[in-house]
Design a protein around this motif. Structure first.
Motif, PDB file in Angstrom:
ATOM      1  N   ARG A 252       0.846  -1.203   0.000  1.00  0.00           N
ATOM      2  CA  ARG A 252       0.000   0.000   0.000  1.00  0.00           C
ATOM      3  C   ARG A 252       0.883   1.256   0.000  1.00  0.00           C
ATOM      4  N   LYS A 253       1.981   1.217   0.750  1.00  0.00           N
ATOM      5  CA  LYS A 253       2.916   2.355   0.786  1.00  0.00           C
ATOM      6  C   LYS A 253       3.695   2.480  -0.517  1.00  0.00           C
ATOM      7  N   ALA A 254       3.924   1.354  -1.199  1.00  0.00           N
ATOM      8  CA  ALA A 254       4.762   1.351  -2.408  1.00  0.00           C
ATOM      9  C   ALA A 254       3.996   1.681  -3.682  1.00  0.00           C
ATOM     10  N   THR A 255       2.656   1.568  -3.671  1.00  0.00           N
ATOM     11  CA  THR A 255       1.906   1.820  -4.903  1.00  0.00           C
ATOM     12  C   THR A 255       1.919   3.297  -5.261  1.00  0.00           C
ATOM     13  N   VAL A 256       2.028   3.542  -6.549  1.00  0.00           N
ATOM     14  CA  VAL A 256       2.013   4.902  -7.087  1.00  0.00           C
ATOM     15  C   VAL A 256       0.990   4.933  -8.218  1.00  0.00           C
ATOM     16  N   ASP A 257      -0.051   5.739  -8.061  1.00  0.00           N
ATOM     17  CA  ASP A 257      -1.070   5.892  -9.102  1.00  0.00           C
ATOM     18  C   ASP A 257      -0.547   6.884 -10.137  1.00  0.00           C
ATOM     19  N   VAL A 258      -0.145   6.372 -11.298  1.00  0.00           N
ATOM     20  CA  VAL A 258       0.429   7.250 -12.323  1.00  0.00           C
ATOM     21  C   VAL A 258      -0.589   8.263 -12.832  1.00  0.00           C
ATOM     22  N   ASN A 259      -1.881   7.929 -12.740  1.00  0.00           N
ATOM     23  CA  ASN A 259      -2.917   8.833 -13.226  1.00  0.00           C
ATOM     24  C   ASN A 259      -3.137  10.026 -12.302  1.00  0.00           C
ATOM     25  N   ALA A 260      -2.552   9.991 -11.107  1.00  0.00           N
ATOM     26  CA  ALA A 260      -2.639  11.135 -10.197  1.00  0.00           C
ATOM     27  C   ALA A 260      -1.746  12.278 -10.662  1.00  0.00           C
TER      28      ALA A 260
ATOM     29  N   VAL B 107       7.112   3.264 -15.872  1.00  0.00           N
ATOM     30  CA  VAL B 107       6.951   2.000 -15.143  1.00  0.00           C
ATOM     31  C   VAL B 107       8.311   1.450 -14.729  1.00  0.00           C
ATOM     32  N   LEU B 108       9.267   1.416 -15.648  1.00  0.00           N
ATOM     33  CA  LEU B 108      10.599   0.901 -15.328  1.00  0.00           C
ATOM     34  C   LEU B 108      11.256   1.730 -14.224  1.00  0.00           C
ATOM     35  N   GLY B 109      11.145   3.043 -14.308  1.00  0.00           N
ATOM     36  CA  GLY B 109      11.729   3.913 -13.283  1.00  0.00           C
ATOM     37  C   GLY B 109      11.122   3.678 -11.910  1.00  0.00           C
ATOM     38  N   LEU B 110       9.797   3.536 -11.856  1.00  0.00           N
ATOM     39  CA  LEU B 110       9.140   3.278 -10.572  1.00  0.00           C
ATOM     40  C   LEU B 110       9.559   1.925 -10.007  1.00  0.00           C
TER      41      LEU B 110
END
Length: 152
Positions: free
Chosen positions: A73-81, A97-100
């Motif tokens: 939950r802490k690691a997820t990043v919503d790219v659409n934000a 995606v690769l960078g994240l």
């Protein structure tokens, strides 16, 4: 003693981004049901509108041996934000995606949305979704002959 894997994990989203026939790519987390519902709704609309293949990766931890929900939950990043994220740019999506992933983050959201011909348009008889088409051999003999002749 759960130790985890020592190998670099397989990344299905990067594989999907490398397949040019995939015109909708998204990733969601089972800990974010609201986002997953939106992703599946968008993926189904994309596929049903015959704009190409939709691919959805769902991240869901195995809680039996290592409950990683809080960590993920802490690691997820919503790219659409990110208002500057362009879902129509496949190259930028791959880089993002690769960078994240390399930063230890888990990208979620609609990662790429393009448009192409659907399988139904390219191969089958009509534009109806495949589930509604008559795929019986007798109804498609001529199409099968043409297909087989390409491999002789």
């Amino acid at each position: 003693g759960y130790e985890g894997t020592q190998e670099t994990p397989f990344e299905p989203v990067l594989t999907a981004l490398s397949m040019r026939s995939t015109t909708f790519i998204a990733s969601g987390f089972s800990g974010n049901q609201v986002q997953l519902q939106m992703i599946f709704r968008e993926a189904l609309q994309h596929a049903n509108s015959l704009r190409g293949m939709a691919f959805v990766d769902v991240l869901s931890p195995c809680v039996t041996y290592n409950d990683t929900y809080a960590e993920w939950r802490k690691a997820t990043v919503d790219v659409n934000a990110d208002a500057g994220y362009d879902v129509t740019n496949r190259t930028k999506a791959f880089q993002t995606v690769l960078g994240l992933l390399e930063a230890g983050k888990l990208p979620t959201g609609i990662l790429y949305r393009g448009s192409g011909k659907s399988y139904e348009e390219m191969v089958l008889q009509g534009k109806e979704p495949m589930a509604y088409q008559n795929i019986q051999p007798a109804a498609n003999v001529e199409m099968y002959r043409k297909l087989i002749s390409r491999y002789k």
